[in-house]
Design a protein around this motif. Structure first.
Motif, short mmCIF file in Angstrom:
data_model
loop_
_atom_site.label_atom_id
_atom_site.label_comp_id
_atom_site.label_asym_id
_atom_site.label_seq_id
_atom_site.Cartn_x
_atom_site.Cartn_y
_atom_site.Cartn_z
N PRO A 3 20.85 83.46 22.68
CA PRO A 3 19.88 82.38 22.52
C PRO A 3 20.19 81.50 21.31
N PRO A 4 19.62 80.30 21.25
CA PRO A 4 19.82 79.42 20.08
C PRO A 4 19.41 80.14 18.81
N ARG A 5 20.06 79.81 17.71
CA ARG A 5 19.77 80.54 16.47
C ARG A 5 20.03 79.68 15.24
N PRO A 6 19.27 79.92 14.19
CA PRO A 6 19.53 79.24 12.92
C PRO A 6 20.69 79.92 12.21
N GLY A 7 21.32 79.19 11.31
CA GLY A 7 22.38 79.78 10.51
C GLY A 7 21.80 80.72 9.47
#
Length: 428
Positions: A3-7
């Protein structure tokens, strides 16, 4: 594809992004990365569900895969007491009174006795222990996500937890010893602990040890006191903030109950507006803002994204309750929204309507959901029917939050109460 993720940062991953209010930080991230969001937390995988649809997929469709928990460090006489304070003109410190009342309610059901005879130093110590345990349990412990440095206890969480458990062990030992000494008084009418003690040995099964029994009682007291007390406190604060709602609730109860007696549990089904107030409080101020984590047994797919084995799942219940795509005017405290019919009936907090899941859903839903809802409705209804509520003169109402496993008011509610019923009603 994950899934999309923050750094994140090397080693610690996204832990620093959560700050002091993780449920708020995660809700803000979800606006950017979507309702299914992946975070690397130290060496652990974590996925956060922030919409009803995502929550339904994890907790219903994939319930079997996310049923495990990850390892980690971690009739009340209330109106009579408040009546005495009102006669003295003293303000009521709401969370202290509520926590003591909830502990006594649970004690009555499990031990056939009130836990605290008076609101004194012992009850204050219990309140501190419960609140501190919930605060510590809600922290993101670095050692849980980077096991290689867990022994260092960088945040001091494990040490504080051990001291608290020792305090609770002393309190529970005293309760159990006193209970055993009075067992003869309950012959033919056993309470919960009597039944547990009588069935410690199960054929072809493990024996319940005293440690098991203490853990069971501890879970009951911890899960049933702070969560319910906090919900009632938030509801009272919202009603003081919105006097029109308080007045409408009192008029409903005056019609159903009258003003010559106190509310009884049998009155609750006839008080739909009171029930709506409780649901609206659970929506806007869920007792547990981030669900107690689960962990995936096997890899799976959600919304087209790959979720690895041993991924920790958090459902952001707080974010779902404030999502403008789910709720009209989500920041407005409006009980009427729960009196309106939806296509398949009303929205209920029983784990089937994923717009409102304050107690979770699926096979790991809170075991005390029915008792919790009944206790909140009964105690809130009693307080609203029995008293008028107002702030101290010149005081402001602070609605700020303090994060923990349970969502607390940052500033405890303190209010002046004025009796609405005849004196005889408080003495019965």
């Amino acid at each position: 594809m994950l899934p999309p993720r923050p750094g994140g940062w090397p080693v610690v991953g996204c832990l620093p992004l959560l700050g002091t209010m993780p449920h708020v930080a995660l809700a803000q991230m979800a606006r950017k990365y979507g309702p299914v969001m992946y975070l690397k937390m130290g060496t652990c995988d974590m996925v956060v569900a922030s919409s009803p649809g995502a929550a339904s997929t994890f907790l219903k469709t994939l319930d079997h895969n996310f049923s495990n928990r990850p390892p980690g460090a971690v009739r009340p006489i209330l109106p009579t007491d408040m009546f005495q304070l009102s006669r003295k003109g003293e303000p009521v410190v709401v969370p202290e009174m509520l926590l003591c009342a909830m502990a006594n309610l649970i004690g009555q059901k499990s031990l056939s006795r009130r836990v605290f005879a008076t609101h004194g130093s012992e009850s204050n110590e219990f309140k501190y222990m419960v609140v501190e345990l919930m605060r510590l349990a809600g922290l993101f412990n670095v050692g849980d996500f980077i096991p290689s440095i867990a022994w260092m206890d960088l945040q001091g969480i494990e040490g504080k937890m051990k001291r608290l458990h020792n305090q609770f062990d002393g309190l529970l030992t005293k309760m159990i010893e006193e209970h055993l000494s009075t067992a003869h008084e309950r012959e033919g009418n056993p309470d919960f602990l009597d039944i547990v003690m009588a069935n410690r040995e199960v054929p072809d099964g493990p024996e319940l040890t005293m440690t098991n029994i203490k853990a069971l009682l501890l879970n009951w007291f911890i899960a049933g006191t702070d969560t319910s007390a906090g919900t009632v406190e938030w509801a009272l604060a919202e009603m003081i903030k919105n006097p029109r709602i308080l007045d409408r609730a009192q008029k409903e109860m005056d019609r159903v109950i009258g003003k010559n007696r106190r509310l009884e549990e049998s009155d609750l089904p006839n008080l739909p507006y009171l029930q709506a107030i409780c649901k609206e409080t659970l929506r806007l101020h869920p007792p547990v803002p981030l669900s107690i984590p689960r962990v995936s047994v096997d890899p799976c797919e959600v919304n087209g994204y790959y979720i690895p084995k041993n991924t920790r799942l958090f459902v952001n219940i707080w974010a779902i309750g404030r999502d403008p795509n789910v709720w009209e005017d989500p920041m407005e405290f409006n009980p009427d929204r729960f009196l309106r019919e939806k296509i398949n009936g009303k929205i209920e907090p029983w784990g089937n309507d994923f717009e409102l899941i304050p107690f979770g859903a699926g096979r790991r839903i809170c075991a005390g959901i029915r008792m919790g809802i009944a206790a909140v409705e009964y105690i809130l209804g009693t307080l609203v029917h029995s008293f008028d509520w107002r702030l101290l003169e010149g005081a402001a109402l602070d609605m700020g939050e303090a994060f923990g496993l349970v969502l607390q008011k940052a500033v405890p509610l303190s209010a002046v109460v004025v009796p609405r019923l005849p004196t005889s009603a408080y003495e019965s």
